[in-house]
Write a protein that holds these residues in place. Sequence first.
Motif, mmCIF file in Angstrom:
data_model
loop_
_atom_site.group_PDB
_atom_site.id
_atom_site.type_symbol
_atom_site.label_atom_id
_atom_site.label_comp_id
_atom_site.label_asym_id
_atom_site.label_seq_id
_atom_site.Cartn_x
_atom_site.Cartn_y
_atom_site.Cartn_z
ATOM 1 N N ALA A 83 0.831 -1.199 0.000
ATOM 2 C CA ALA A 83 0.000 0.000 0.000
ATOM 3 C C ALA A 83 0.870 1.256 0.000
ATOM 4 O O ALA A 83 0.604 2.218 -0.730
ATOM 5 C CB ALA A 83 -0.926 -0.003 1.211
ATOM 6 N N ILE A 84 1.945 1.233 0.814
ATOM 7 C CA ILE A 84 2.864 2.376 0.868
ATOM 8 C C ILE A 84 3.573 2.553 -0.472
ATOM 9 O O ILE A 84 3.727 3.673 -0.983
ATOM 10 C CB ILE A 84 3.896 2.183 1.999
ATOM 11 N N GLN A 85 4.000 1.435 -1.084
ATOM 12 C CA GLN A 85 4.681 1.500 -2.373
ATOM 13 C C GLN A 85 3.760 2.048 -3.453
ATOM 14 O O GLN A 85 4.175 2.876 -4.272
ATOM 15 C CB GLN A 85 5.167 0.103 -2.773
ATOM 16 N N ALA A 86 2.496 1.599 -3.444
ATOM 17 C CA ALA A 86 1.530 2.089 -4.434
ATOM 18 C C ALA A 86 1.290 3.583 -4.259
ATOM 19 O O ALA A 86 1.189 4.335 -5.239
ATOM 20 C CB ALA A 86 0.216 1.324 -4.298
ATOM 21 N N GLU A 87 1.232 4.031 -3.004
ATOM 22 C CA GLU A 87 1.030 5.452 -2.734
ATOM 23 C C GLU A 87 2.219 6.274 -3.216
ATOM 24 O O GLU A 87 2.051 7.351 -3.805
ATOM 25 C CB GLU A 87 0.817 5.659 -1.227
ATOM 26 N N GLU A 88 3.428 5.772 -2.977
ATOM 27 C CA GLU A 88 4.630 6.464 -3.437
ATOM 28 C C GLU A 88 4.675 6.536 -4.957
ATOM 29 O O GLU A 88 5.075 7.556 -5.532
ATOM 30 C CB GLU A 88 5.874 5.756 -2.900
ATOM 31 N N GLU A 89 4.278 5.464 -5.620
ATOM 32 C CA GLU A 89 4.254 5.446 -7.080
ATOM 33 C C GLU A 89 3.250 6.453 -7.620
ATOM 34 O O GLU A 89 3.503 7.114 -8.637
ATOM 35 C CB GLU A 89 3.921 4.037 -7.585
ATOM 36 N N ASP A 90 2.118 6.595 -6.945
ATOM 37 C CA ASP A 90 1.121 7.580 -7.366
ATOM 38 C C ASP A 90 1.662 8.994 -7.250
ATOM 39 O O ASP A 90 1.439 9.837 -8.131
ATOM 40 C CB ASP A 90 -0.154 7.437 -6.522
ATOM 41 N N VAL A 91 2.398 9.263 -6.165
ATOM 42 C CA VAL A 91 2.993 10.594 -5.963
ATOM 43 C C VAL A 91 4.011 10.888 -7.054
ATOM 44 O O VAL A 91 4.024 11.983 -7.642
ATOM 45 C CB VAL A 91 3.656 10.688 -4.570
ATOM 46 N N VAL A 92 4.881 9.915 -7.344
ATOM 47 C CA VAL A 92 5.895 10.079 -8.393
ATOM 48 C C VAL A 92 5.224 10.313 -9.744
ATOM 49 O O VAL A 92 5.630 11.199 -10.514
ATOM 50 C CB VAL A 92 6.808 8.840 -8.454
ATOM 51 N N SER A 93 4.188 9.538 -10.049
ATOM 52 C CA SER A 93 3.480 9.671 -11.323
ATOM 53 C C SER A 93 2.878 11.067 -11.479
ATOM 54 O O SER A 93 2.965 11.679 -12.549
ATOM 55 C CB SER A 93 2.377 8.613 -11.437
ATOM 56 N N GLU A 94 2.277 11.572 -10.403
ATOM 57 C CA GLU A 94 1.670 12.906 -10.460
ATOM 58 C C GLU A 94 2.712 13.988 -10.700
ATOM 59 O O GLU A 94 2.488 14.926 -11.471
ATOM 60 C CB GLU A 94 0.904 13.185 -9.157
ATOM 61 N N LEU A 106 6.639 6.628 -16.507
ATOM 62 C CA LEU A 106 5.220 6.447 -16.163
ATOM 63 C C LEU A 106 4.734 5.065 -16.579
ATOM 64 O O LEU A 106 3.949 4.428 -15.873
ATOM 65 C CB LEU A 106 4.376 7.527 -16.856
ATOM 66 N N TYR A 107 5.217 4.610 -17.730
ATOM 67 C CA TYR A 107 4.790 3.293 -18.206
ATOM 68 C C TYR A 107 5.335 2.171 -17.317
ATOM 69 O O TYR A 107 4.653 1.180 -17.066
ATOM 70 C CB TYR A 107 5.252 3.074 -19.650
ATOM 71 N N THR A 108 6.557 2.348 -16.816
ATOM 72 C CA THR A 108 7.125 1.315 -15.952
ATOM 73 C C THR A 108 6.395 1.244 -14.611
ATOM 74 O O THR A 108 6.337 0.187 -13.982
ATOM 75 C CB THR A 108 8.626 1.568 -15.690
ATOM 76 N N LEU A 109 5.835 2.385 -14.156
ATOM 77 C CA LEU A 109 5.093 2.397 -12.903
ATOM 78 C C LEU A 109 3.683 1.823 -13.057
ATOM 79 O O LEU A 109 3.065 1.438 -12.062
ATOM 80 C CB LEU A 109 4.997 3.830 -12.362
ATOM 81 N N LYS A 110 3.207 1.783 -14.288
ATOM 82 C CA LYS A 110 1.857 1.286 -14.533
ATOM 83 C C LYS A 110 1.793 -0.232 -14.304
ATOM 84 O O LYS A 110 2.719 -0.964 -14.630
ATOM 85 C CB LYS A 110 1.466 1.597 -15.991
ATOM 86 N N LYS A 111 0.685 -0.670 -13.729
ATOM 87 C CA LYS A 111 0.470 -2.104 -13.565
ATOM 88 C C LYS A 111 0.098 -2.689 -14.919
ATOM 89 O O LYS A 111 -0.947 -2.379 -15.485
ATOM 90 C CB LYS A 111 -0.642 -2.363 -12.547
ATOM 91 N N LYS A 112 0.978 -3.532 -15.444
ATOM 92 C CA LYS A 112 0.819 -4.019 -16.817
ATOM 93 C C LYS A 112 0.065 -5.354 -16.863
ATOM 94 O O LYS A 112 0.227 -6.195 -15.986
ATOM 95 C CB LYS A 112 2.190 -4.132 -17.488
ATOM 96 N N SER A 113 -0.705 -5.483 -17.923
ATOM 97 C CA SER A 113 -1.475 -6.705 -18.141
ATOM 98 C C SER A 113 -0.700 -7.634 -19.073
ATOM 99 O O SER A 113 0.382 -7.289 -19.571
ATOM 100 C CB SER A 113 -2.841 -6.360 -18.757
#
Length: 202
Positions: free
Chosen positions: A8-19, A87-94
Motif C-alpha cells: 500500500a505504501i509503495q503504491a502510494e509512493e508510485e502515485d505521488v511520483v506519477s503525479e 510512467l509506463y514502468t510504474l503502470k500495472k501491466k497486463s
Amino acid sequence: MSEEPEKAIQAEEEDVVSEEIKKLNKSWIKNPYIIVASLILGPATFVGAFFIDYYTVWHSILQTMVFIVSAGFFVILFSYGFNHLWLYTLKKKSNRDYISLTSIQLGITISLIINAVKILPNIAAEKAENSSIFLILTIVYFVVVGIFMLTLYFTVRKIKLPIDFNDYITITIAVLLGVIFALVTYYGVFYLDQFSFNHVFG
C-alpha cells in the motif's frame, strides 16, 4: 511490517511520483516556444555532426557553440520521452502489455542482428582505411542486442501462462507493433550505416 501495508505504501509512493512527472511534462507542453525550439534545435545536434564538414578552427568553434545550444534542447526532448517511459514502468501491466513488449523487443533485436551481419563485410574494407569505426559499431550492435535479449527474457517471464491465443486483438496489435518497430529500426540503422560509410570513406 506485513506485506500488505508495504504494498500500500509503495503504491502510494508510485502515485505521488506519477503525479509529479505528469506535472513536469504538462509544464513543458504548456510552453509552445520550448516545444518548437526543441523540435527544431534538438535534431540539429545530429544534422550538424553528420551533414556539415568543418575545415577551419572558426568552423569548429561555431560547431561547438551550436552543439552546446542544440544538445540542451535535445535533452529536453529525451527527458520528455523518458518521463513517459517512467510512467509506463510504474503502470500495472497486463498480459496484453507484456505480449506487445515482447513483440517490439523481438522485432528490434532481429533487425539489429540483420544490420550487424550486413556491415560485417565492411569491417575488412575499413582496415585499409586505418579506421575502426565499423568494428566499434559492430561491437555496439551486439552489446545493444544483448541488452534487448536480456530484457526480452525478463519480459517473457512476466507473461502469465497459459496465453489466450483466441484474443486476436492482442495478438494482432503485438505483431503490428513488432513489425513497425523492426522496419523503423532496420531502415533507420541501415541507412545511417550507409551514410556513415560514404561520409567517412567516400
